[in-house]
Design an enzyme around this catalytic site. Structure first.
Site, PDB file in Angstrom:
ATOM      1  CG  ASN A  34      -0.233   0.005   2.512  1.00  0.00           C
ATOM      2  OD1 ASN A  34       0.345   1.022   2.889  1.00  0.00           O
ATOM      3  ND2 ASN A  34      -0.230  -1.119   3.220  1.00  0.00           N
ATOM      4  NE  ARG A  35      -1.268   4.643  -4.668  1.00  0.00           N
ATOM      5  CZ  ARG A  35      -0.464   4.472  -5.721  1.00  0.00           C
ATOM      6  NH1 ARG A  35       0.807   4.808  -5.641  1.00  0.00           N
ATOM      7  NH2 ARG A  35      -0.945   3.976  -6.848  1.00  0.00           N
TER       8      ARG A  35
END
Ligand code: CTP
Ligand code: CA
Length: 239
Positions: A34-35
């Site tokens: 994920n970011r």
């Protein structure tokens, strides 16, 4: 580190902060991730250390450039020990170990909700014209809910973070309220994410809810400002 000493209201306390985003291996060379940059977690760790806490930062895939936000290496370096982890299972292990002696645990990490059921030892090869089978996912344990249930020490304060976008069903705050009630944590820090907000950005706007979903604080500004607002609230609920 060279800054004027502020309130030492976390002196003598051990706080654990998880930061970054977990990566779930698909095979030896690929992952689902994920970011999350880890900036908010690093800001929480730095702020707690500045307020006198002994800090364990469980850092999931946080870049060195982001960890430099701890100010380590400079004279009077903060009292932060960094435990690097990759997957959710590793993060869970490290957080549970550190939580055994913690007065406060803050789950700022973005934890993968699911992981691939199986991880082959060898790289998945491309067979032209024959895409592989879909990747089967299984659910990860909810670390925050587990910490809230178990309470490793009397009076331990457990804090979660929730990045919400709002959708057709409910707004950001309504989703946050539901989550606060579901998780059993003492505090849930809710922030709106989406275009230009939250992930990867330098500043933040958050609402802090208690376990019943009531608003107990709001803060807007840099991630350090948000971090100090979170510690203010933790000090308030634990004194
Ligand atoms: N969290 C956790 N373990 C998980 C998933 C989330 O400890 N397996 C923690 C996060 O670190 C965060 C909080 O729970 O502090 C809220 O995470 P979030 O992803 O917003 O909540 P979920 O319950 O996973 O709900 P959803 O992703 O559907 O919004
Ligand atoms: Ca989630």
């Amino acid at each position: 580190a060279g800054e004027p000493a502020g309130a030492q209201d976390l002196a003598g306390r051990h706080v654990v902060v998880s930061a970054g985003g977990t990566r779930e291996p698909i095979d030896p060379v690929r992952f689902i991730g994920n970011r999350s940059s880890g900036r908010q977690g690093v800001a929480l760790a730095a702020a707690a250390a500045a307020r006198g806490a002994r800090v364990t930062l469980v850092a999931a895939n946080v870049e060195d450039a982001v960890l430099e936000g701890l100010g380590a290496g400079r004279a009077g370096a903060a009292d932060v020990s960094v435990v690097p982890v990759g997957s959710t299972a590793q993060l869970a292990d490290a957080v549970h170990t550190a939580a055994a002696t913690a007065d406060v645990v803050v789950m700022a990490a973005a934890v993968a909700d699911f992981r691939p059921e199986a991880t082959p030892d060898a790289k998945i090869k491309k067979v032209p014209g024959r895409p592989p089978e879909p990747i089967r996912l299984v659910e990860n344990p909810d670390i925050l809910a587990g910490l809230a249930r178990e309470r490793r020490r009397a009076g331990q304060v457990v804090v979660g973070f929730a990045a919400e976008t709002g959708d057709a069903a409910a707004g950001v705050l309504e989703h946050g309220r539901d989550k606060a009630r579901r998780k059993g944590a003492d505090l849930l820090v809710v922030n709106a994410v989406g275009a230009g907000q939250g992930f990867g950005t330098a500043s933040n706007e958050v609402t802090v809810l208690d376990g019943a979903g009531e608003v107990v604080a709001r803060a807007a500004g840099s991630k350090r400002v948000v971090a100090d607002a979170v510690w203010d609230t933790v000090v308030k609920v634990s004194s």
